[in-house]
Structure formats: C-alpha cells, structure tokens
Design a protein around this motif. Structure first.
Motif, PDB file in Angstrom:
ATOM      1  N   ILE A   7       0.836  -1.205   0.000  1.00 12.51           N
ATOM      2  CA  ILE A   7       0.000   0.000   0.000  1.00 12.51           C
ATOM      3  C   ILE A   7       0.869   1.252   0.000  1.00 12.51           C
ATOM      4  CG2 ILE A   7      -1.640   1.352   1.368  1.00 12.51           C
ATOM      5  CD1 ILE A   7      -2.889  -1.343   2.209  1.00 12.51           C
ATOM      6  N   ALA A   8       1.903   1.249   0.833  1.00 13.55           N
ATOM      7  CA  ALA A   8       2.789   2.414   0.924  1.00 13.55           C
ATOM      8  C   ALA A   8       3.462   2.699  -0.408  1.00 13.55           C
ATOM      9  CB  ALA A   8       3.834   2.200   2.015  1.00 13.55           C
ATOM     10  N   ASN A   9       3.797   1.652  -1.152  1.00 17.36           N
ATOM     11  CA  ASN A   9       4.501   1.836  -2.423  1.00 17.36           C
ATOM     12  C   ASN A   9       3.573   2.088  -3.600  1.00 17.36           C
ATOM     13  OD1 ASN A   9       7.034   1.467  -1.240  1.00 17.36           O
ATOM     14  ND2 ASN A   9       6.932  -0.745  -1.496  1.00 17.36           N
ATOM     15  N   GLN A  10       2.370   1.528  -3.569  1.00 16.07           N
ATOM     16  CA  GLN A  10       1.492   1.580  -4.728  1.00 16.07           C
ATOM     17  C   GLN A  10       0.476   2.699  -4.688  1.00 16.07           C
ATOM     18  OE1 GLN A  10      -0.246  -2.320  -4.851  1.00 16.07           O
ATOM     19  NE2 GLN A  10       1.624  -3.298  -5.555  1.00 16.07           N
ATOM     20  N   ILE A  11       0.054   3.088  -3.506  1.00 19.24           N
ATOM     21  CA  ILE A  11      -1.005   4.082  -3.401  1.00 19.24           C
ATOM     22  C   ILE A  11      -0.373   5.442  -3.183  1.00 19.24           C
ATOM     23  CG2 ILE A  11      -2.994   4.846  -2.046  1.00 19.24           C
ATOM     24  CD1 ILE A  11      -3.644   1.907  -1.580  1.00 19.24           C
ATOM     25  N   GLY A  12      -0.798   6.420  -3.984  1.00 17.64           N
ATOM     26  CA  GLY A  12      -0.234   7.755  -3.899  1.00 17.64           C
ATOM     27  C   GLY A  12      -0.579   8.445  -2.596  1.00 17.64           C
ATOM     28  N   GLY A  13      -0.100   9.633  -2.470  1.00 16.77           N
ATOM     29  CA  GLY A  13      -0.365  10.412  -1.269  1.00 16.77           C
ATOM     30  C   GLY A  13       0.773  10.296  -0.276  1.00 16.77           C
ATOM     31  N   ASP A  14       0.600  10.981   0.826  1.00 17.01           N
ATOM     32  CA  ASP A  14       1.643  11.010   1.841  1.00 17.01           C
ATOM     33  C   ASP A  14       1.205  10.240   3.079  1.00 17.01           C
ATOM     34  OD1 ASP A  14      -0.300  12.669   2.832  1.00 17.01           O
ATOM     35  OD2 ASP A  14       0.964  14.447   2.926  1.00 17.01           O
ATOM     36  N   SER A  15       2.052  10.250   4.093  1.00 15.57           N
ATOM     37  CA  SER A  15       1.739   9.503   5.317  1.00 15.57           C
ATOM     38  C   SER A  15       0.494  10.058   5.997  1.00 15.57           C
ATOM     39  CB  SER A  15       2.931   9.531   6.274  1.00 15.57           C
ATOM     40  OG  SER A  15       3.267  10.857   6.641  1.00 15.57           O
ATOM     41  N   ALA A  16       0.298  11.364   5.941  1.00 11.86           N
ATOM     42  CA  ALA A  16      -0.892  11.961   6.552  1.00 11.86           C
ATOM     43  C   ALA A  16      -2.161  11.439   5.873  1.00 11.86           C
ATOM     44  CB  ALA A  16      -0.831  13.483   6.472  1.00 11.86           C
ATOM     45  N   GLN A  18      -2.516   8.503   4.519  1.00  9.64           N
ATOM     46  CA  GLN A  18      -2.705   7.136   4.992  1.00  9.64           C
ATOM     47  C   GLN A  18      -3.352   7.136   6.384  1.00  9.64           C
ATOM     48  OE1 GLN A  18      -2.250   4.366   3.228  1.00  9.64           O
ATOM     49  NE2 GLN A  18      -1.531   5.544   1.493  1.00  9.64           N
ATOM     50  N   LYS A  19      -2.913   8.068   7.232  1.00 12.40           N
ATOM     51  CA  LYS A  19      -3.492   8.173   8.584  1.00 12.40           C
ATOM     52  C   LYS A  19      -4.972   8.577   8.507  1.00 12.40           C
ATOM     53  CE  LYS A  19       0.818   9.417  10.851  1.00 12.40           C
ATOM     54  NZ  LYS A  19       1.587  10.499  11.485  1.00 12.40           N
ATOM     55  N   ARG A  20      -5.280   9.517   7.599  1.00 13.93           N
ATOM     56  CA  ARG A  20      -6.680   9.929   7.441  1.00 13.93           C
ATOM     57  C   ARG A  20      -7.544   8.758   6.987  1.00 13.93           C
ATOM     58  NH1 ARG A  20      -4.180  14.550   5.530  1.00 13.93           N
ATOM     59  NH2 ARG A  20      -4.339  13.898   3.370  1.00 13.93           N
ATOM     60  N   MET A  21      -7.026   7.940   6.089  1.00 16.57           N
ATOM     61  CA  MET A  21      -7.778   6.782   5.616  1.00 16.57           C
ATOM     62  C   MET A  21      -7.979   5.779   6.747  1.00 16.57           C
ATOM     63  SD  MET A  21      -9.530   5.220   3.424  1.00 16.57           S
ATOM     64  CE  MET A  21      -9.282   6.075   1.900  1.00 16.57           C
ATOM     65  N   ALA A  22      -6.971   5.566   7.570  1.00 12.25           N
ATOM     66  CA  ALA A  22      -7.114   4.659   8.721  1.00 12.25           C
ATOM     67  C   ALA A  22      -8.204   5.174   9.650  1.00 12.25           C
ATOM     68  CB  ALA A  22      -5.781   4.538   9.469  1.00 12.25           C
ATOM     69  N   THR A  23      -8.211   6.469   9.897  1.00 15.61           N
ATOM     70  CA  THR A  23      -9.240   7.062  10.754  1.00 15.61           C
ATOM     71  C   THR A  23     -10.624   6.905  10.140  1.00 15.61           C
ATOM     72  OG1 THR A  23      -7.649   8.649  11.638  1.00 15.61           O
ATOM     73  CG2 THR A  23      -9.979   9.218  11.863  1.00 15.61           C
ATOM     74  N   ALA A  24     -10.734   7.116   8.847  1.00 18.32           N
ATOM     75  CA  ALA A  24     -12.024   6.968   8.162  1.00 18.32           C
ATOM     76  C   ALA A  24     -12.528   5.531   8.267  1.00 18.32           C
ATOM     77  CB  ALA A  24     -11.903   7.395   6.706  1.00 18.32           C
ATOM     78  N   LEU A  25     -11.631   4.565   8.125  1.00 18.16           N
ATOM     79  CA  LEU A  25     -12.034   3.158   8.242  1.00 18.16           C
ATOM     80  C   LEU A  25     -12.510   2.842   9.661  1.00 18.16           C
ATOM     81  CD1 LEU A  25      -9.212   1.485   6.119  1.00 18.16           C
ATOM     82  CD2 LEU A  25     -11.631   1.682   5.516  1.00 18.16           C
ATOM     83  N   LEU A  26     -11.816   3.377  10.661  1.00 20.56           N
ATOM     84  CA  LEU A  26     -12.242   3.153  12.045  1.00 20.56           C
ATOM     85  C   LEU A  26     -13.588   3.812  12.330  1.00 20.56           C
ATOM     86  CD1 LEU A  26      -8.871   3.490  13.987  1.00 20.56           C
ATOM     87  CD2 LEU A  26     -10.201   1.400  13.557  1.00 20.56           C
ATOM     88  N   ARG A  27     -13.793   4.981  11.776  1.00 20.14           N
ATOM     89  CA  ARG A  27     -15.096   5.639  11.944  1.00 20.14           C
ATOM     90  C   ARG A  27     -16.209   4.820  11.303  1.00 20.14           C
ATOM     91  NH1 ARG A  27     -13.029  11.709  10.768  1.00 20.14           N
ATOM     92  NH2 ARG A  27     -12.324  12.144  12.877  1.00 20.14           N
ATOM     93  N   ALA A  28     -15.935   4.291  10.115  1.00 18.45           N
ATOM     94  CA  ALA A  28     -16.934   3.461   9.439  1.00 18.45           C
ATOM     95  C   ALA A  28     -17.244   2.228  10.284  1.00 18.45           C
ATOM     96  CB  ALA A  28     -16.440   3.057   8.050  1.00 18.45           C
ATOM     97  N   ALA A  66       1.067   1.375   6.881  1.00 20.19           N
ATOM     98  CA  ALA A  66       1.493   2.017   5.634  1.00 20.19           C
ATOM     99  C   ALA A  66       1.888   3.466   5.895  1.00 20.19           C
ATOM    100  CB  ALA A  66       0.390   1.940   4.579  1.00 20.19           C
ATOM    101  N   ALA A  67       1.152   4.141   6.764  1.00 17.02           N
ATOM    102  CA  ALA A  67       1.475   5.532   7.109  1.00 17.02           C
ATOM    103  C   ALA A  67       2.848   5.611   7.753  1.00 17.02           C
ATOM    104  CB  ALA A  67       0.419   6.116   8.042  1.00 17.02           C
ATOM    105  N   SER A  68       3.143   4.665   8.611  1.00 19.44           N
ATOM    106  CA  SER A  68       4.452   4.630   9.262  1.00 19.44           C
ATOM    107  C   SER A  68       5.565   4.408   8.238  1.00 19.44           C
ATOM    108  CB  SER A  68       4.470   3.523  10.319  1.00 19.44           C
ATOM    109  OG  SER A  68       5.728   3.438  10.914  1.00 19.44           O
ATOM    110  N   LEU A  69       5.339   3.489   7.319  1.00 16.06           N
ATOM    111  CA  LEU A  69       6.332   3.234   6.266  1.00 16.06           C
ATOM    112  C   LEU A  69       6.520   4.461   5.375  1.00 16.06           C
ATOM    113  CD1 LEU A  69       5.356  -0.399   5.211  1.00 16.06           C
ATOM    114  CD2 LEU A  69       7.414   0.316   6.458  1.00 16.06           C
ATOM    115  N   LYS A  70       5.395   5.080   4.979  1.00 12.78           N
ATOM    116  CA  LYS A  70       5.476   6.283   4.137  1.00 12.78           C
ATOM    117  C   LYS A  70       6.217   7.391   4.865  1.00 12.78           C
ATOM    118  CE  LYS A  70       2.168   6.286   0.487  1.00 12.78           C
ATOM    119  NZ  LYS A  70       2.833   6.618  -0.740  1.00 12.78           N
ATOM    120  N   SER A  71       5.963   7.531   6.150  1.00 14.68           N
ATOM    121  CA  SER A  71       6.630   8.557   6.941  1.00 14.68           C
ATOM    122  C   SER A  71       8.146   8.345   6.936  1.00 14.68           C
ATOM    123  CB  SER A  71       6.095   8.551   8.373  1.00 14.68           C
ATOM    124  OG  SER A  71       6.747   9.526   9.148  1.00 14.68           O
ATOM    125  N   LYS A  72       8.568   7.098   7.077  1.00 15.03           N
ATOM    126  CA  LYS A  72      10.008   6.794   7.032  1.00 15.03           C
ATOM    127  C   LYS A  72      10.585   7.129   5.663  1.00 15.03           C
ATOM    128  CE  LYS A  72       9.822   3.240  10.563  1.00 15.03           C
ATOM    129  NZ  LYS A  72       9.817   1.822  10.865  1.00 15.03           N
TER     130      LYS A  72
END
Length: 183
Positions: A7-16, A18-28, A66-72
């Motif tokens: 996910i970190a390598n294939q999906i665009g965007g930044d670590s933030a 990825q974090k927003r998507m994780a939050t959205a999934l938890l909210r759902a 993935a957010a952690s990996l992207k951040s690194k």
C-alpha cells in the motif's frame, strides 16, 4: 488484504493521507457497530456486519502501518533533498550573473524561456529559485551518492552553459535592457 508495504509503495499520497484513511475506516467500523447496537438486524445480518467491522479494523491497522512506512520514506527523501541542497550550495546555488541564472533556468525548465515569461531581474531571480528547487527534487530522485549526483549534474551544466546562454541571448539582452532603463 494487501500488505502495508504494498500500500505504501502503490497508493499515492503522503503519510498523513494514509493516517486519514485509517481514521475513516475506524469511523466506518464504529458507525456499523452503532447500527448493530440499535438492534435493527437479525442474527445473520449482525454476523455479516461484524465481519465487515473486522475487515474495516484490519484495513485501518494496515493503513496505519502504511502511514508509518510512508513517513520513514518521506523522512529519508527529505534528508536526501537537504543533502543535495547542501552539496549544490557551492555550485548551482552560487550562480549569480543573469547569464548563468538564465542558463540554469533553461537547463531545468526551458518552457519558461520559450514563452517569454522573463522580463526583469526579479523574474530571473524568482524563476532561478524555482529552478533550483526543481533541480534539487530531480537530483534527489536519482540513485547513487548525492555528491556524485550533484557533481555529474554540475559537470553537464558547465558543458552546456555557454550554449544555453547563446541560445537565450535575446532573453538575456531583454533583462539587461530592463535593468539599464531602471537605472
């Protein structure tokens, strides 16, 4: 489900992102959980929804990883860009004459010169700064030792500098004319 590295390598965007998507999934997952608690569903439907919650929570976990990996990756890329900028300070950054700066602009983004966007010394300075940033980013994308990458780029620029200055002599004279009129 895909792995965090994929996910970190294939999906665009930044670590933030990825974090927003994780939050959205938890909210759902929370919304589905709330719907279950309202008692609107039979046993079979509750089971399906609980399975969906598990999938959403796993997805959120993977997105956080993935957010952690992207951040690194972002931190490593930023460190490389800073190193490139530092190594450029004695070469590209030190260019000061109108001719040299226009040659660099031409080397990095010749469209600016083709479309007659440069008329004053301020234009030269502004586009020079943008070109330095673009060059820094481009050089940081190259593989290899940052010192060697900058040295190679500087060597190629030095080889092409006079040709670029000759090719854009009209722009240089236009800026020089604007400078003499301003005095």
């Amino acid at each position: 489900m895909k792995k965090a590295g994929d996910i970190a390598n294939q999906i665009g965007g930044d670590s933030a992102g990825q974090k927003r998507m994780a939050t959205a999934l938890l909210r759902a997952a929370g919304m589905v959980r709330s719907a279950i608690e309202e008692g609107l569903f039979d046993d079979k439907e509750r089971k399906v929804l609980q399975d969906a919650i598990a999938v959403l929570e796993r997805g959120a976990k993977v997105r956080r990883q993935a957010a952690s990996l992207k951040s690194k990756h972002e931190q490593a890329a930023e460190a490389r860009r800073k190193d490139i900028r530092l190594r450029m300070s004695g070469t590209f950054v030190a260019l000061s004459s109108i001719e040299e700066r226009i040659a660099l602009i031409a080397a990095v983004d010749s469209d600016r010169l083709k479309h007659a966007q440069i008329h004053t010394r301020r234009d030269v300075d502004d586009y020079f700064k943008e070109s330095l940033n673009d060059l820094e980013w481009k050089l940081a994308q190259r593989d290899g030792d940052t010192g060697e990458v900058v040295t190679e780029a500087w060597s190629k620029f030095c080889e092409a500098r006079q040709r670029l200055q000759d090719q854009h002599a009209l722009v240089i004279s236009r800026v020089r004319g604007a400078l003499s009129q301003a005095k």
